[in-house]
Design an enzyme around this catalytic site. Structure first.
Site, PDB file in Angstrom:
ATOM      1  N   SER A 178      26.099 -55.045   2.891  1.00 38.44           N
ATOM      2  CA  SER A 178      27.021 -53.913   2.863  1.00 38.44           C
ATOM      3  C   SER A 178      26.819 -53.130   1.579  1.00 38.44           C
ATOM      4  CB  SER A 178      28.471 -54.405   2.928  1.00 38.44           C
ATOM      5  OG  SER A 178      29.376 -53.342   2.712  1.00 38.44           O
ATOM      6  N   TYR A 189      35.000 -59.812  -0.087  1.00 34.87           N
ATOM      7  CA  TYR A 189      33.947 -59.219   0.724  1.00 34.87           C
ATOM      8  C   TYR A 189      32.827 -58.677  -0.160  1.00 34.87           C
ATOM      9  CZ  TYR A 189      31.739 -56.053   4.127  1.00 34.87           C
ATOM     10  OH  TYR A 189      30.845 -55.401   4.926  1.00 34.87           O
TER      11      TYR A 189
END
Length: 253
Positions: A143, A157
């Site tokens: 990501s 995350y």
């Protein structure tokens, strides 16, 4: 000639939220369209079956499997068969809102298990066979959050995806001379069912607001992420390994 004719690919996370098209489902569909035989793996068997049905409807070859990607024994069994695996695509991830101070240790561990431990387990199970054949490509979906901080905090995350980037480079360096390439893609603002169901609700942000944050003034599509994955998995990227490729419309710039 199809890029992946005669090749077997495993896509872990090949389902999607609901009936939509996410990064994993788009990748499985494109691999099959380009000639690969695809094993569609997801924790939700119905979601994996849906992807297989879509592939079959287009004349492609695929089958489904359900497993918990954080279960070492299940992952080892997935790759224990006699079939040669040429391509592994790992599209597994979850996010919980909150900074490091606000996140409970159990939630932190859960995010790391799903985002990073599952990638390690998949590589640990799949790479030895690739090394034995001196051929293989691994692509992780990381990501942009691993390298870039947005307006909202998902500390676990972000940290887990940063770890995934480093795991990508470590594996790439370790196995480059053995014919195995390992790369990652870093999606930015992508309009996926997961985002629609979870992230947008958590940050109370509209699709328009997400699009306006991107220099291209639009969100990306799962198909654009999938095309980047297919490039890294293909022979066109035969001299590319250890790369973390941003697919973000210029946001990381």
């Amino acid at each position: 000639m199809s890029r992946f004719a005669g090749r077997r690919a495993v896509v872990i996370g090949a389902g999607s939220v609901g009936e939509g098209i996410g990064n994993g489902r788009a990748t499985a569909l494109l691999l099959a369209r380009d000639g690969a035989e695809v094993l569609c793996v997801d924790r939700d068997r119905a979601a994996a079956d849906d992807t297989v049905a879509r592939i079959a409807a287009e004349g492609g070859t695929a089958r489904a499997s359900a497993l918990d990607a954080t279960d070492d024994r299940a992952v080892q069994q997935l790759f224990a068969g006699p079939e040669e695996i040429d391509i592994l695509v790992h599209v597994v991830g979850m996010s919980l809102p909150g900074g490091a101070v606000e996140t409970e240790p159990a939630d932190w561990d859960r995010v790391f298990d799903v985002n990073l431990r599952s990638a390690y387990l998949a590589a640990r199970a799949a790479v030895p066979g690739m090394v034995a054949r001196r051929r293989g490509a691994v692509v992780f979906v990381s990501s942009l959050a691993a390298t870039w901080s947005g307006s909202y905090s998902y500390a676990a995350y972000e940290a887990s995806k940063a770890g995934l980037n480093r795991l990508t480079r470590s594996l790439a360096r370790a196995h480059a001379a053995q014919g195995v390439r390992v790369n990652a893609v870093l999606p930015g603002m992508i309009d996926t069912p997961h985002v629609q169901a979870y992230v947008s609700a958590a940050q109370a942000a509209s699709g328009e607001a997400r699009a306006n944050a991107v220099p291209m003034k639009r969100q990306g599509s799962p198909w654009e992420v999938a095309e980047a994955i297919l490039f890294l998995a293909s022979d066109a990227a035969s001299y590319v390994t250890g790369t973390c490729l941003r697919v973000d419309g210029g946001l990381g710039a």
